[in-house]
Motif scaffolding. Structure first.
Motif, short mmCIF file in Angstrom:
data_model
loop_
_atom_site.label_atom_id
_atom_site.label_comp_id
_atom_site.label_asym_id
_atom_site.label_seq_id
_atom_site.Cartn_x
_atom_site.Cartn_y
_atom_site.Cartn_z
N VAL A 53 0.84 -1.20 0.00
CA VAL A 53 0.00 0.00 0.00
C VAL A 53 0.87 1.25 0.00
N PHE A 54 1.96 1.23 0.78
CA PHE A 54 2.86 2.38 0.79
C PHE A 54 3.45 2.62 -0.59
N VAL A 55 3.92 1.55 -1.24
CA VAL A 55 4.51 1.69 -2.58
C VAL A 55 3.48 2.22 -3.56
N ASP A 94 5.22 7.11 -7.63
CA ASP A 94 5.99 8.05 -8.44
C ASP A 94 7.42 8.20 -7.92
N SER A 95 7.59 8.11 -6.60
CA SER A 95 8.93 8.22 -6.02
C SER A 95 9.78 6.99 -6.27
N TYR A 96 9.13 5.84 -6.48
CA TYR A 96 9.85 4.59 -6.73
C TYR A 96 10.03 4.31 -8.22
N ARG A 97 9.32 5.05 -9.06
CA ARG A 97 9.26 4.72 -10.48
C ARG A 97 10.63 4.66 -11.15
N GLY A 125 18.21 4.80 10.09
CA GLY A 125 18.58 4.12 8.85
C GLY A 125 18.37 5.01 7.65
N GLU A 126 18.60 4.42 6.48
CA GLU A 126 18.57 5.18 5.23
C GLU A 126 17.15 5.53 4.82
N LEU A 127 16.97 6.78 4.43
CA LEU A 127 15.70 7.25 3.90
C LEU A 127 15.68 7.13 2.38
N SER A 128 14.54 6.75 1.84
CA SER A 128 14.35 6.83 0.39
C SER A 128 13.57 8.11 0.08
N ALA A 129 13.48 8.44 -1.19
CA ALA A 129 12.70 9.62 -1.57
C ALA A 129 11.25 9.48 -1.13
N ALA A 130 10.71 8.26 -1.22
CA ALA A 130 9.32 8.04 -0.84
C ALA A 130 9.11 8.17 0.66
#
Length: 279
Positions: free
Chosen positions: A59-61, A66-69, A254-259
């Motif tokens: 659901v998060f993805v 668009d941030s993961y695309r 920990g590491e953050l992603s753009a999303a």
């Protein structure tokens, strides 16, 4: 406090609370079903956990696709903390309901176990919230700017919501997430960003920033790691999210992603709830 050490490894409190809650649920469920042929309490809880994690991630993805695309393989990297809580809870309850319908002997132990686990988690989270509320609004640690001046976080926030990133040049996930944070700093004019280097020589940090061609504002030095100690973080990177009043509203170890960063910034920008004046 944000994390504890299990041996040499830092463990976020959120994960510790979940582990304790699952153990409480398993123990209470086992005792409640003692003498009955319930079976499967442990497997039911593990199924609930796995399905919850999968649903919360999917659901998060979907919400932040668009941030993961541009980097679809990053969908598999769950270390960015990208989960939608309500989706995970709903999925776990559906698994519990399905198991209860199929196996009548499991209903009572499962209900009691889940209730005990929820109470344990709520009690630990509530105690942590009380501790956070009693803590100072913003840590009053004195930091050093690139120009050699002493400064505190409240000055750098300038009345805006504040994102504080604790990092070091020797930390691979810190380096990987830095372009994401740099891009957000350029874009989010209504949010202040502070990059607090932990425990390193200022000249070495500036050489790294120059060689990596990162254009960051509000880079400060904390050679004694006093800020990490003040917020109770035992791992890098750590990112803290404060609202405009200086209240800690979220954190990420920990590491953050753009999303995941975009999701937390959305929560940070959310207007505070309006309360009616007393009659």
């Amino acid at each position: 406090m944000l994390s504890v050490n299990i041996g040499p490894f830092p463990l976020p409190l959120s994960q510790l609370f979940l582990m304790v809650a699952l153990l409480v649920a398993l123990g209470v469920g086992h005792l409640a079903g003692r003498g009955q042929k319930t079976g499967g309490m442990a497997s039911t809880l593990s199924d609930m956990l796995l399905v919850a994690l999968l649903a919360a991630r999917l659901v998060f993805v979907a919400l932040w696709f668009d941030s993961y695309r541009q980097e679809p393989w990053s969908i598999l990297d769950i270390r960015d903390g990208g989960f939608t809580l309500w989706a995970g809870v709903l999925a776990a309850l559906l698994v519990a309901l399905w198991q209860g319908v199929r196996r009548a002997a499991l209903r009572k132990p499962l209900v009691l176990g889940l209730a005990a686990g929820a109470l344990a988690w709520g009690g630990m989270q509530g105690a942590l919230n009380v501790m956070n509320e009693e803590a100072p609004v913003l840590p009053t640690v004195v930091l050093t700017t690139v120009a050699g001046e002493q400064v505190q976080l409240a000055e750098l926030a300038a009345g805006k919501p504040l994102v504080v990133n604790l990092w070091a040049t020797w930390c691979p996930p810190c380096r990987r997430e830095m372009p994401v944070l740099a891009a957000a700093q350029q874009k989010e004019s209504g949010v202040s960003f502070v990059f607090a280097n932990q425990g390193e020589d200022g000249a070495a940090v500036l050489r790294y920033l120059s060689s990596s061609q990162l254009h960051l504002f509000n880079v400060v030095f904390d050679p004694a790691t006093a800020l990490a100690l003040a917020v109770g973080s035992r791992s890098l990177p750590t990112t803290l999210f404060y609202d405009a009043s200086g209240r800690l509203v979220d954190s990420h170890l920990g590491e953050l992603s753009a999303a995941s960063l975009a999701n937390k910034l959305q929560q940070l920008r959310a207007p505070p709830a309006v309360t009616s004046p007393p009659p």
